[in-house]
Design a protein around this motif. Sequence first.
Motif, PDB file in Angstrom:
ATOM      1  N   ASN A 228     -76.233  82.619 -15.735  1.00  0.00           N
ATOM      2  CA  ASN A 228     -76.403  81.186 -15.496  1.00  0.00           C
ATOM      3  C   ASN A 228     -75.423  80.721 -14.433  1.00  0.00           C
ATOM      4  N   PRO A 229     -75.839  79.790 -13.560  1.00  0.00           N
ATOM      5  CA  PRO A 229     -74.893  79.221 -12.586  1.00  0.00           C
ATOM      6  C   PRO A 229     -73.986  78.190 -13.250  1.00  0.00           C
ATOM      7  N   ALA A 230     -72.944  77.804 -12.551  1.00  0.00           N
ATOM      8  CA  ALA A 230     -72.034  76.778 -13.052  1.00  0.00           C
ATOM      9  C   ALA A 230     -72.726  75.421 -13.050  1.00  0.00           C
ATOM     10  N   HIS A 231     -72.295  74.557 -13.940  1.00  0.00           N
ATOM     11  CA  HIS A 231     -72.859  73.219 -14.063  1.00  0.00           C
ATOM     12  C   HIS A 231     -71.789  72.183 -13.742  1.00  0.00           C
ATOM     13  N   ILE A 232     -72.168  71.192 -12.948  1.00  0.00           N
ATOM     14  CA  ILE A 232     -71.274  70.081 -12.669  1.00  0.00           C
ATOM     15  C   ILE A 232     -71.658  68.938 -13.591  1.00  0.00           C
ATOM     16  N   PRO A 233     -70.815  68.585 -14.569  1.00  0.00           N
ATOM     17  CA  PRO A 233     -71.195  67.576 -15.565  1.00  0.00           C
ATOM     18  C   PRO A 233     -71.335  66.191 -14.962  1.00  0.00           C
ATOM     19  N   ASP A 234     -72.152  65.356 -15.612  1.00  0.00           N
ATOM     20  CA  ASP A 234     -72.261  63.954 -15.226  1.00  0.00           C
ATOM     21  C   ASP A 234     -72.352  63.110 -16.483  1.00  0.00           C
ATOM     22  N   SER A 235     -72.581  61.820 -16.299  1.00  0.00           N
ATOM     23  CA  SER A 235     -72.541  60.887 -17.433  1.00  0.00           C
ATOM     24  C   SER A 235     -73.678  61.100 -18.417  1.00  0.00           C
ATOM     25  N   ALA A 236     -74.696  61.866 -18.034  1.00  0.00           N
ATOM     26  CA  ALA A 236     -75.835  62.089 -18.932  1.00  0.00           C
ATOM     27  C   ALA A 236     -75.552  63.156 -19.974  1.00  0.00           C
ATOM     28  N   ASP A 237     -74.488  63.918 -19.798  1.00  0.00           N
ATOM     29  CA  ASP A 237     -74.194  64.993 -20.739  1.00  0.00           C
ATOM     30  C   ASP A 237     -73.785  64.413 -22.087  1.00  0.00           C
ATOM     31  N   ALA A 238     -74.386  64.935 -23.146  1.00  0.00           N
ATOM     32  CA  ALA A 238     -74.071  64.479 -24.503  1.00  0.00           C
ATOM     33  C   ALA A 238     -74.487  65.555 -25.479  1.00  0.00           C
ATOM     34  N   GLY A 239     -74.047  65.402 -26.715  1.00  0.00           N
ATOM     35  CA  GLY A 239     -74.467  66.327 -27.753  1.00  0.00           C
ATOM     36  C   GLY A 239     -73.484  67.448 -27.975  1.00  0.00           C
ATOM     37  N   LEU A 240     -73.927  68.469 -28.712  1.00  0.00           N
ATOM     38  CA  LEU A 240     -73.049  69.563 -29.098  1.00  0.00           C
ATOM     39  C   LEU A 240     -72.538  70.356 -27.906  1.00  0.00           C
ATOM     40  N   ASP A 241     -73.293  70.335 -26.805  1.00  0.00           N
ATOM     41  CA  ASP A 241     -72.906  71.147 -25.653  1.00  0.00           C
ATOM     42  C   ASP A 241     -72.180  70.338 -24.581  1.00  0.00           C
ATOM     43  N   ALA A 242     -71.667  69.154 -24.945  1.00  0.00           N
ATOM     44  CA  ALA A 242     -70.942  68.337 -23.975  1.00  0.00           C
ATOM     45  C   ALA A 242     -69.762  69.116 -23.407  1.00  0.00           C
ATOM     46  N   PRO A 243     -69.595  69.143 -22.058  1.00  0.00           N
ATOM     47  CA  PRO A 243     -68.593  70.008 -21.446  1.00  0.00           C
ATOM     48  C   PRO A 243     -67.159  69.650 -21.773  1.00  0.00           C
ATOM     49  N   ASP A 244     -66.894  68.404 -22.228  1.00  0.00           N
ATOM     50  CA  ASP A 244     -65.524  68.066 -22.571  1.00  0.00           C
ATOM     51  C   ASP A 244     -65.133  68.620 -23.932  1.00  0.00           C
ATOM     52  N   VAL A 245     -66.103  69.115 -24.678  1.00  0.00           N
ATOM     53  CA  VAL A 245     -65.839  69.690 -25.995  1.00  0.00           C
ATOM     54  C   VAL A 245     -65.996  71.201 -25.971  1.00  0.00           C
ATOM     55  N   ASN A 246     -66.971  71.678 -25.232  1.00  0.00           N
ATOM     56  CA  ASN A 246     -67.429  73.048 -25.361  1.00  0.00           C
ATOM     57  C   ASN A 246     -67.691  73.650 -23.984  1.00  0.00           C
ATOM     58  N   PRO A 247     -67.161  74.828 -23.693  1.00  0.00           N
ATOM     59  CA  PRO A 247     -67.429  75.449 -22.382  1.00  0.00           C
ATOM     60  C   PRO A 247     -68.900  75.746 -22.150  1.00  0.00           C
ATOM     61  N   TYR A 248     -69.714  75.713 -23.209  1.00  0.00           N
ATOM     62  CA  TYR A 248     -71.154  75.892 -23.037  1.00  0.00           C
ATOM     63  C   TYR A 248     -71.703  74.908 -22.001  1.00  0.00           C
ATOM     64  N   GLY A 249     -71.139  73.699 -21.983  1.00  0.00           N
ATOM     65  CA  GLY A 249     -71.589  72.679 -21.048  1.00  0.00           C
ATOM     66  C   GLY A 249     -71.167  72.922 -19.612  1.00  0.00           C
ATOM     67  N   MET A 250     -70.399  73.965 -19.358  1.00  0.00           N
ATOM     68  CA  MET A 250     -69.956  74.272 -18.000  1.00  0.00           C
ATOM     69  C   MET A 250     -70.944  75.159 -17.258  1.00  0.00           C
ATOM     70  N   GLN A 251     -72.071  75.490 -17.932  1.00  0.00           N
ATOM     71  CA  GLN A 251     -73.118  76.276 -17.283  1.00  0.00           C
ATOM     72  C   GLN A 251     -74.393  75.454 -17.146  1.00  0.00           C
ATOM     73  N   GLU A 252     -75.155  75.763 -16.101  1.00  0.00           N
ATOM     74  CA  GLU A 252     -76.515  75.264 -15.958  1.00  0.00           C
ATOM     75  C   GLU A 252     -77.415  76.285 -16.654  1.00  0.00           C
ATOM     76  N   HIS A 253     -78.046  75.870 -17.737  1.00  0.00           N
ATOM     77  CA  HIS A 253     -78.735  76.848 -18.592  1.00  0.00           C
ATOM     78  C   HIS A 253     -80.149  77.110 -18.093  1.00  0.00           C
TER      79      HIS A 253
END
Length: 555
Positions: A228-253
């Motif tokens: 998976n490529p890296a993901h650049i988070p934005d204000s739409a990110d939410a839920g269990l995979d939010a990048p400020d909580v979980n590194p899962y959100g640092m990827q573009e799935h």
Amino acid sequence: MPAKTERASKAKVTSSSEWWRGAVIYQVYPRSFQDTNGDGIGDLKGITERLPYIASLGLDAIWLSPFFTSPMADMGYDVSDYCDVDPMFGTLADFDAMMKAAHGLGLKVIIDQVISHTSDRHPWFVESRASRDNPKADWYVWANAKPDGTAPNNWLSIFGGPGWEWDGVRKQYYMHNFLASQPDLNFHNPQVQQAVLEACRFWLERGVDGFRLDTVNYYFHDKELRDNPAHIPDSADAGLDAPDVNPYGMQEHLHDKTQPENIGFLKKLRALLDEYDDRTTVGEVGDGTRSLKTLAAYTSGNDKLHMCYTFDLLGPSFTPSHIRDCVTAFQSMVKDGWVCWAFSNHDVVRHVSRFAHGPEEMPEVAKLAITILASLRGSICLYQGEELGLPEADLAFEDLRDPYGIRFWPSFKGRDGCRTPMVWEKAKAQAGFTTDKPWLPVPPEQQALAVDVQEKAKASVLNHYRQVLAFRKAHPAMRDGTMSFVEINEDVLAFLREENGEKLLFVFNMRRGPQDVRLPEHMTVKEVLALPDVRSRFEKGVISLEALDGFCARV
């Protein structure tokens, strides 16, 4: 798949084939609803006992979270037998009795199907891991290590860490999007697809009215196992995979979920349901900023899912602009599909705690939220206890049972705060949920909001829910009518619902102070309707709204 020896005759509830369109669905989390055997855990008999209460709310259906046989590493979302009831919840006979009672009260029954993964104790996985050449060797996602012994690619688990676990028996890695004890099924194998479809058929034969499909866009993975490529988070990110909580959100799935092959399987699933009368599906779509695009693909054409929901309204925003943006995006992107809206469920902080600015305004926020939700175009899903205005429970670390909360403590407290037991009677121990120590504590601030207290209070949140849902049922335009926003100002949420000549105007003030709103010049009010618990006034083309207030009129 071996069939169970006891079967119930196919049950049918006479209704429109599209009963689900605009339906109000009530989510029951069985562990926390009602315990009848004193073990501190809710059960199917408890649900049956409380069905009259559920029916009194004015609902169309209930959705049951998992009650299947499971080691409970993820509270039942790790299934070890798709065709049986876990003993902690009861028996298949208890399930059949619950179904009969629900249908007798006019309630449809939707059950979870968790088919993207199983428990590692499921017989399929036990056989699959035994060797590389057994009949189920390819039923899960196995891959060789890289030459240096590391995982096949960079995929991550939502529950933290790599999305791969080394198995010393096969000497290979297996994929898991969630816990390591929840291996992902290999849907590229047609035998796997057939096996899970047969599991669904088992419950259709018992008379269930539909399925809520957990992680519906996770069924397939990229066969080439590309990174998976890296993901650049934005204000739409939410839920269990939010990048400020979980590194899962640092990827573009792009490669570990939402694969094009999923469409073909959903068509097979829909074909199965179409063999039965009046059945439905609602899919959970967690796909970041692509969720609405995925929802559109999965619900279009009348040959896949009946409806889906996303996490769009399950985040912290409770503003006119956010709701306008979510609904407008859905309407522009989804032409012939259907959506199910919700503010709360078993995976997110309860919405009165997310939306209210303090405990003192929680009742008013709870009332406004359900009035808005019931006015939106789509089906709606309520989560047990929200009709009481229950806040999120603040639990100590030693009380946590959620593996996700334990893993990310203290930056994230997990999902147990919204899963605490239902509060029935204020004066009883454990609020009438159980006679023993409950699996999660019953917070005093929740016990004070018990059902028996609110039943007697005319202005309670509970009675407001009943009144709003009755108002929705009395106006067909609210169930399936068109929806268009009205340009008034950005500080209010205003829209029209229209069907068969009835045109309803809704205006909601989501600010913490009063404001006056002038009706558009081209619009004439024919009749002001008694939307429950509103304090607004209308005079000479001006709507005067109090804080957290609403207005409805025929125009």
